[in-house]
Design a protein around this motif. Structure first.
Motif, PDB file in Angstrom:
ATOM      1  N   ALA A  55      -3.080  52.327 -58.552  1.00 13.12           N
ATOM      2  CA  ALA A  55      -1.899  51.688 -59.053  1.00 13.12           C
ATOM      3  C   ALA A  55      -1.362  50.727 -57.830  1.00 13.12           C
ATOM      4  O   ALA A  55      -0.922  51.298 -56.637  1.00 13.12           O
ATOM      5  N   ILE A  56      -1.319  49.281 -57.970  1.00 15.81           N
ATOM      6  CA  ILE A  56      -0.764  48.571 -57.122  1.00 15.81           C
ATOM      7  C   ILE A  56       0.567  47.535 -57.598  1.00 15.81           C
ATOM      8  O   ILE A  56       0.090  47.027 -58.632  1.00 15.81           O
ATOM      9  N   ASP A  57       1.558  47.931 -57.124  1.00  8.03           N
ATOM     10  CA  ASP A  57       2.834  47.136 -57.771  1.00  8.03           C
ATOM     11  C   ASP A  57       2.906  45.898 -57.310  1.00  8.03           C
ATOM     12  O   ASP A  57       3.147  45.736 -55.950  1.00  8.03           O
ATOM     13  N   THR A  58       2.694  44.875 -58.149  1.00  7.76           N
ATOM     14  CA  THR A  58       3.039  43.347 -57.967  1.00  7.76           C
ATOM     15  C   THR A  58       3.767  42.650 -58.478  1.00  7.76           C
ATOM     16  O   THR A  58       4.120  43.305 -59.684  1.00  7.76           O
ATOM     17  N   ALA A  59       4.324  41.603 -58.261  1.00 10.03           N
ATOM     18  CA  ALA A  59       5.205  40.651 -59.245  1.00 10.03           C
ATOM     19  C   ALA A  59       5.298  39.176 -58.362  1.00 10.03           C
ATOM     20  O   ALA A  59       5.004  39.149 -57.381  1.00 10.03           O
ATOM     21  N   GLU A  60       5.271  38.412 -59.509  1.00  9.14           N
ATOM     22  CA  GLU A  60       5.291  36.855 -58.936  1.00  9.14           C
ATOM     23  C   GLU A  60       6.352  36.576 -57.933  1.00  9.14           C
ATOM     24  O   GLU A  60       6.048  35.872 -57.087  1.00  9.14           O
ATOM     25  N   MET A  61       7.307  37.348 -57.894  1.00 13.01           N
ATOM     26  CA  MET A  61       8.552  37.021 -57.380  1.00 13.01           C
ATOM     27  C   MET A  61       8.406  37.705 -55.994  1.00 13.01           C
ATOM     28  O   MET A  61       9.163  37.046 -55.061  1.00 13.01           O
TER      29      MET A  61
END
Length: 57
Positions: free
Chosen positions: A45-51
């Motif tokens: 699980a790798i938490d990413t977001a465009e922001m």
């Protein structure tokens, strides 16, 4: 390794967040190494977001 089940999918109970990753190009190699270390330790699980990191995470 401890596992968790999310939506009927079993996965390791280890992950990494990328909130501050990508904020500075000076830290790029260290940040990549941190993500690779997490993957090598079993993280799926790798938490990413465009922001995050203005899209660079």
């Amino acid at each position: 390794m401890k596992k968790v089940t999310i939506n009927n999918i079993s996965m390791p109970a280890i992950g990494i967040g990328t909130w501050n990753i990508g904020d500075s190009l000076v830290n790029r190699s260290t940040e990549i190494k941190a993500i690779q270390t997490a993957i090598d330790a079993g993280a799926q699980a790798i938490d990413t977001a465009e922001m995050y990191g203005d899209g660079r995470s």
